[in-house]
Design a protein around this motif. Structure first.
Motif: not given
Lengths: 108, 120
Positions: B52-65
């Motif tokens: 997921v990418i947020y309005w403030d350019d923060d990003k979160r990724y699934n650790p498996s990938l």
């Protein structure tokens, strides 16, 4: 990672009946941040319920959600023909979003 | 009216890089709290959240990938781009982009999905 286990895998019911779908989490879901989606073949998922019990915009009131902690339920009263589909729960209470494996609701 | 649409290749060879674009309308990724996520679904299987990418350019990724995926956004074009490196046949499936609003992380609007096959 919070693992979501949905049961039953398949539910066979007739139109007009009541459906109860379960979603059990491997650990407590913060703030009851559980959503439910409906997916029909060849289509993308459709949001039904968020925050465990809030209906999304345009969702009929025959759909309701409940639960807290590790146990969550989607209930559909008076099944309509268009309700037969696959249903997924999702938790978003942890930084790693996870989905359940789905429950297929089929016509008996 | 909110719409999202995924685009990209339908066939990718193993080890190649997969690049998918989500083009959206009806909302802005400059709006506080809004985010765009990617979810995939192997044929006949369950949904898997990727990133997921947020309005403030923060990003979160699934650790498996996490080591293989990257998200970027171009707010002027209303696009979010997902890149998956070193692909494998298990990466095959339908890829969806979806919107979350108001700092929530449930997905209230989904694209139609794009089917990607990883095969030699």
């Amino acid at each position: 990672e919070i693992v979501l286990t949905q049961s039953p895998g398949t539910l066979s019911l007739s139109p007009g009946e009541r459906a109860t779908l379960s979603c059990r989490a491997s650990q407590s879901v913060a703030n009851s941040y559980v959503a439910w989606y409906q997916q029909k073949p060849g289509h993308s998922p459709r949001l039904l319920i968020y925050a465990a019990s809030s209906r999304a915009s345009g969702i009929p009131d025959r759909f309701s959600g409940s639960g807290s902690g590790t146990d969550f339920t989607l209930t559909i009263i008076r099944l309509e023909p268009e309700d037969f589909a696959v249903y997924y729960c999702q938790q978003y209470g942890s930084s790693l979003i996870t989905f359940g494996q789905g429950t297929r609701l089929e016509t008996k | 009216q909110i719409t999202l649409k995924e685009s990209g290749p339908t066939l990718v060879k193993p080890t190649q890089t997969l690049t998918l674009t989500c083009t959206f309308s009806g909302f802005s990724l400059n709006t506080s709290g809004v985010s765009v996520g990617w979810i995939r679904q192997p044929p006949g299987k369950a949904l898997e959240w990727l990133a997921v990418i947020y309005w403030d350019d923060d990003k979160r990724y699934n650790p498996s990938l996490k080591s293989r995926i990257t998200l970027t956004k171009d707010t002027s074009k209303n696009q979010v781009v997902l890149t998956v490196t070193n692909t494998d046949p298990v990466d095959s499936g339908t890829y969806y982009c979806a919107r979350s609003a108001a700092v929530s992380r449930y997905f209230d609007s989904w694209g139609q999905g794009t089917l990607v096959t990883v095969s030699s």
